[in-house]
Design a protein around this motif. Structure first.
Motif, PDB file in Angstrom:
ATOM      1  N   LEU A  19       0.826  -1.209   0.000  1.00 46.23           N
ATOM      2  CA  LEU A  19       0.000   0.000   0.000  1.00 46.23           C
ATOM      3  C   LEU A  19       0.863   1.264   0.000  1.00 46.23           C
ATOM      4  CD1 LEU A  19      -2.930   0.781  -0.129  1.00 46.23           C
ATOM      5  CD2 LEU A  19      -3.033   0.716   2.358  1.00 46.23           C
ATOM      6  N   GLU A  20       1.955   1.245   0.744  1.00 42.52           N
ATOM      7  CA  GLU A  20       2.879   2.394   0.756  1.00 42.52           C
ATOM      8  C   GLU A  20       3.528   2.566  -0.611  1.00 42.52           C
ATOM      9  OE1 GLU A  20       4.382   2.507   5.393  1.00 42.52           O
ATOM     10  OE2 GLU A  20       5.277   1.050   4.036  1.00 42.52           O
ATOM     11  N   GLU A  21       3.881   1.449  -1.250  1.00 40.66           N
ATOM     12  CA  GLU A  21       4.468   1.514  -2.595  1.00 40.66           C
ATOM     13  C   GLU A  21       3.472   2.114  -3.586  1.00 40.66           C
ATOM     14  OE1 GLU A  21       6.994  -1.797  -4.104  1.00 40.66           O
ATOM     15  OE2 GLU A  21       6.321  -2.792  -2.267  1.00 40.66           O
ATOM     16  N   ILE A  22       2.226   1.668  -3.512  1.00 38.77           N
ATOM     17  CA  ILE A  22       1.191   2.164  -4.427  1.00 38.77           C
ATOM     18  C   ILE A  22       1.003   3.666  -4.266  1.00 38.77           C
ATOM     19  CG2 ILE A  22      -1.297   2.091  -4.912  1.00 38.77           C
ATOM     20  CD1 ILE A  22      -1.131  -0.962  -4.240  1.00 38.77           C
ATOM     21  N   LYS A  23       1.022   4.137  -3.026  1.00 38.76           N
ATOM     22  CA  LYS A  23       0.828   5.569  -2.765  1.00 38.76           C
ATOM     23  C   LYS A  23       1.924   6.423  -3.390  1.00 38.76           C
ATOM     24  CE  LYS A  23      -1.922   5.095   1.409  1.00 38.76           C
ATOM     25  NZ  LYS A  23      -1.973   5.184   2.862  1.00 38.76           N
ATOM     26  N   GLY A  62       3.158   5.931  -6.313  1.00 35.88           N
ATOM     27  CA  GLY A  62       2.874   6.039  -7.741  1.00 35.88           C
ATOM     28  C   GLY A  62       3.794   5.213  -8.618  1.00 35.88           C
ATOM     29  N   GLU A  63       3.493   5.246  -9.907  1.00 35.36           N
ATOM     30  CA  GLU A  63       4.291   4.497 -10.878  1.00 35.36           C
ATOM     31  C   GLU A  63       5.712   5.043 -10.908  1.00 35.36           C
ATOM     32  OE1 GLU A  63       1.662   2.581 -14.294  1.00 35.36           O
ATOM     33  OE2 GLU A  63       1.693   4.769 -14.414  1.00 35.36           O
ATOM     34  N   SER A  64       6.658   4.133 -11.144  1.00 34.49           N
ATOM     35  CA  SER A  64       8.067   4.515 -11.113  1.00 34.49           C
ATOM     36  C   SER A  64       8.875   3.515 -11.930  1.00 34.49           C
ATOM     37  CB  SER A  64       8.562   4.514  -9.661  1.00 34.49           C
ATOM     38  OG  SER A  64       8.548   3.191  -9.157  1.00 34.49           O
ATOM     39  N   LYS A  65      10.173   3.601 -11.775  1.00 34.31           N
ATOM     40  CA  LYS A  65      11.075   2.674 -12.459  1.00 34.31           C
ATOM     41  C   LYS A  65      10.816   1.230 -12.038  1.00 34.31           C
ATOM     42  CE  LYS A  65      15.963   2.007 -13.449  1.00 34.31           C
ATOM     43  NZ  LYS A  65      17.302   2.525 -13.296  1.00 34.31           N
ATOM     44  N   THR A  66      10.299   1.044 -10.830  1.00 31.98           N
ATOM     45  CA  THR A  66      10.096  -0.312 -10.309  1.00 31.98           C
ATOM     46  C   THR A  66       8.631  -0.659 -10.048  1.00 31.98           C
ATOM     47  OG1 THR A  66      10.454   0.467  -8.057  1.00 31.98           O
ATOM     48  CG2 THR A  66      12.385  -0.390  -9.233  1.00 31.98           C
ATOM     49  N   LEU A  67       7.712   0.180 -10.511  1.00 32.11           N
ATOM     50  CA  LEU A  67       6.292  -0.064 -10.237  1.00 32.11           C
ATOM     51  C   LEU A  67       5.440   0.398 -11.410  1.00 32.11           C
ATOM     52  CD1 LEU A  67       4.622  -1.168  -7.838  1.00 32.11           C
ATOM     53  CD2 LEU A  67       4.344   1.181  -7.074  1.00 32.11           C
ATOM     54  N   GLU A  68       4.554  -0.502 -11.874  1.00 31.13           N
ATOM     55  CA  GLU A  68       3.656  -0.180 -12.979  1.00 31.13           C
ATOM     56  C   GLU A  68       2.256  -0.651 -12.633  1.00 31.13           C
ATOM     57  OE1 GLU A  68       3.210  -0.928 -17.789  1.00 31.13           O
ATOM     58  OE2 GLU A  68       5.063  -1.481 -16.786  1.00 31.13           O
ATOM     59  N   PHE A  69       1.257   0.186 -12.915  1.00 36.72           N
ATOM     60  CA  PHE A  69      -0.141  -0.134 -12.626  1.00 36.72           C
ATOM     61  C   PHE A  69      -0.902  -0.415 -13.916  1.00 36.72           C
ATOM     62  CE2 PHE A  69       0.292   3.376  -9.177  1.00 36.72           C
ATOM     63  CZ  PHE A  69       1.008   2.531  -8.353  1.00 36.72           C
ATOM     64  N   LYS A  70      -1.811  -1.402 -13.853  1.00 31.19           N
ATOM     65  CA  LYS A  70      -2.742  -1.676 -14.940  1.00 31.19           C
ATOM     66  C   LYS A  70      -4.101  -1.981 -14.328  1.00 31.19           C
ATOM     67  CE  LYS A  70       0.199  -1.412 -18.308  1.00 31.19           C
ATOM     68  NZ  LYS A  70       0.215  -0.257 -19.162  1.00 31.19           N
ATOM     69  N   GLU A  71      -5.134  -1.372 -14.885  1.00 34.33           N
ATOM     70  CA  GLU A  71      -6.477  -1.609 -14.353  1.00 34.33           C
ATOM     71  C   GLU A  71      -6.944  -3.018 -14.691  1.00 34.33           C
ATOM     72  OE1 GLU A  71     -10.789   0.627 -14.248  1.00 34.33           O
ATOM     73  OE2 GLU A  71      -9.004   1.741 -14.846  1.00 34.33           O
ATOM     74  N   LYS A  72      -6.662  -3.437 -15.926  1.00 36.25           N
ATOM     75  CA  LYS A  72      -7.005  -4.790 -16.380  1.00 36.25           C
ATOM     76  C   LYS A  72      -5.746  -5.423 -16.947  1.00 36.25           C
ATOM     77  CE  LYS A  72     -11.785  -3.664 -17.679  1.00 36.25           C
ATOM     78  NZ  LYS A  72     -12.372  -4.037 -16.450  1.00 36.25           N
ATOM     79  N   LYS A 106       7.557  -4.363  -9.982  1.00 29.06           N
ATOM     80  CA  LYS A 106       6.247  -4.983  -9.795  1.00 29.06           C
ATOM     81  C   LYS A 106       5.253  -4.413 -10.795  1.00 29.06           C
ATOM     82  CE  LYS A 106       6.941  -5.666  -4.873  1.00 29.06           C
ATOM     83  NZ  LYS A 106       6.655  -5.149  -3.539  1.00 29.06           N
ATOM     84  N   LEU A 107       4.557  -5.308 -11.473  1.00 34.90           N
ATOM     85  CA  LEU A 107       3.434  -4.958 -12.325  1.00 34.90           C
ATOM     86  C   LEU A 107       2.199  -5.336 -11.523  1.00 34.90           C
ATOM     87  CD1 LEU A 107       2.115  -4.182 -15.034  1.00 34.90           C
ATOM     88  CD2 LEU A 107       2.542  -6.515 -15.803  1.00 34.90           C
ATOM     89  N   ILE A 108       1.358  -4.345 -11.222  1.00 36.60           N
ATOM     90  CA  ILE A 108       0.183  -4.591 -10.392  1.00 36.60           C
ATOM     91  C   ILE A 108      -1.077  -4.428 -11.230  1.00 36.60           C
ATOM     92  CG2 ILE A 108      -1.086  -3.957  -8.314  1.00 36.60           C
ATOM     93  CD1 ILE A 108       1.521  -2.871  -7.157  1.00 36.60           C
ATOM     94  N   ILE A 109      -1.882  -5.483 -11.272  1.00 33.92           N
ATOM     95  CA  ILE A 109      -3.135  -5.485 -12.019  1.00 33.92           C
ATOM     96  C   ILE A 109      -4.275  -5.230 -11.030  1.00 33.92           C
ATOM     97  CG2 ILE A 109      -4.589  -6.767 -13.640  1.00 33.92           C
ATOM     98  CD1 ILE A 109      -1.615  -6.457 -14.546  1.00 33.92           C
ATOM     99  N   SER A 114      -5.498   4.259  -7.857  1.00 35.68           N
ATOM    100  CA  SER A 114      -6.765   3.945  -7.189  1.00 35.68           C
ATOM    101  C   SER A 114      -7.038   2.450  -7.330  1.00 35.68           C
ATOM    102  CB  SER A 114      -7.921   4.725  -7.809  1.00 35.68           C
ATOM    103  OG  SER A 114      -7.727   6.107  -7.618  1.00 35.68           O
ATOM    104  N   ILE A 115      -7.416   1.831  -6.236  1.00 32.99           N
ATOM    105  CA  ILE A 115      -7.629   0.386  -6.229  1.00 32.99           C
ATOM    106  C   ILE A 115      -9.004   0.071  -6.811  1.00 32.99           C
ATOM    107  CG2 ILE A 115      -7.769  -1.663  -4.774  1.00 32.99           C
ATOM    108  CD1 ILE A 115      -5.926   0.000  -2.794  1.00 32.99           C
ATOM    109  N   LYS A 116      -9.000  -0.633  -7.941  1.00 31.03           N
ATOM    110  CA  LYS A 116     -10.230  -1.026  -8.622  1.00 31.03           C
ATOM    111  C   LYS A 116     -10.558  -2.490  -8.343  1.00 31.03           C
ATOM    112  CE  LYS A 116     -10.556   2.977 -10.549  1.00 31.03           C
ATOM    113  NZ  LYS A 116     -11.528   3.931 -10.081  1.00 31.03           N
ATOM    114  N   GLY A 117      -9.519  -3.285  -8.145  1.00 26.52           N
ATOM    115  CA  GLY A 117      -9.726  -4.713  -7.915  1.00 26.52           C
ATOM    116  C   GLY A 117      -9.861  -5.479  -9.210  1.00 26.52           C
ATOM    117  N   ILE A 118      -9.872  -6.796  -9.074  1.00 20.49           N
ATOM    118  CA  ILE A 118      -9.971  -7.690 -10.230  1.00 20.49           C
ATOM    119  C   ILE A 118     -11.303  -8.405 -10.174  1.00 20.49           C
ATOM    120  CG2 ILE A 118      -9.001  -9.750 -11.309  1.00 20.49           C
ATOM    121  CD1 ILE A 118      -6.301  -8.929 -10.129  1.00 20.49           C
ATOM    122  N   GLU A 119     -11.994  -8.408 -11.310  1.00 18.63           N
ATOM    123  CA  GLU A 119     -13.295  -9.080 -11.402  1.00 18.63           C
ATOM    124  C   GLU A 119     -13.152 -10.494 -11.978  1.00 18.63           C
ATOM    125  OE1 GLU A 119     -16.127  -7.519 -10.338  1.00 18.63           O
ATOM    126  OE2 GLU A 119     -14.878  -5.825  -9.756  1.00 18.63           O
TER     127      GLU A 119
END
Length: 165
Positions: A4-8, A10-20, A41-44, A51-56
């Motif tokens: 959660l601290e990493e997510i806060k 934001g995206e960086s050299k070591t962190l990438e976000f994808k909604e789906k 880390k690639l976080i889906i 923002s945490i959307k979650g996985i369906e």
């Protein structure tokens, strides 16, 4: 640091976000780039702002699909740490990749000269030939000044300084 601290941060050299889950090429590109640089880390299940959307989707099928995509598209073989995280009742998928030792990593279908990607800031960029050469040098644990220069013969070198006592 918690996820959660990493997510806060934001995206960086070591962190990438994808909604789906992105297409196969998108996943493989991120895995290759992380493997060739410092890992990450690639976080889906998150939007671009974190923002945490979650996985369906069926999470177990999703994990299997990610593993197959990486295995089918990336060379040399990368074995990421794939796990689920529950944040405020929403499930996200984390694909954690460590920097590889068999550099450079690339798309099997594109080959080494066209399929190498590196991570620059929060983006994946196609590696230049100079980047690829540097990655190969790192794999061999050879620094630039240790390389053999084939443009000179040993007789062309002035060894007087080395011959002094």
């Amino acid at each position: 640091m918690s996820i959660l601290e990493e997510i806060k941060q934001g995206e960086s050299k070591t962190l990438e976000f994808k909604e789906k889950l992105p297409n196969s090429q998108g996943i493989a590109k991120s895995i290759i780039a992380f493997s060739n640089t410092t890992g990450g880390k690639l976080i889906i299940g998150l939007d671009d702002k974190g923002s945490i959307k979650g996985i369906e989707d069926d999470i177990f099928e999703l994990q299997d699909r990610v593993s197959s995509i990486i295995s089918d598209n990336v060379y040399p073989n990368v074995i990421p740490n794939i796990y689920l995280q529950n944040i405020d009742g929403k499930i996200i998928l984390v694909i954690e990749v460590f920097r590889g030792t068999l550099l450079p990593y690339y798309f099997k279908s594109h080959g080494k000269t066209e399929g190498v990607y590196i991570r620059i800031g929060a983006t994946n960029r196609k590696a230049s030939m100079e980047n690829i050469i540097e990655l190969e040098r790192q794999r061999s644990n050879i620094t630039f000044d240790e390389e053999i220069n084939l443009n000179y013969k040993i007789d062309d070198l002035d060894l007087k300084e080395l011959e002094k006592e």
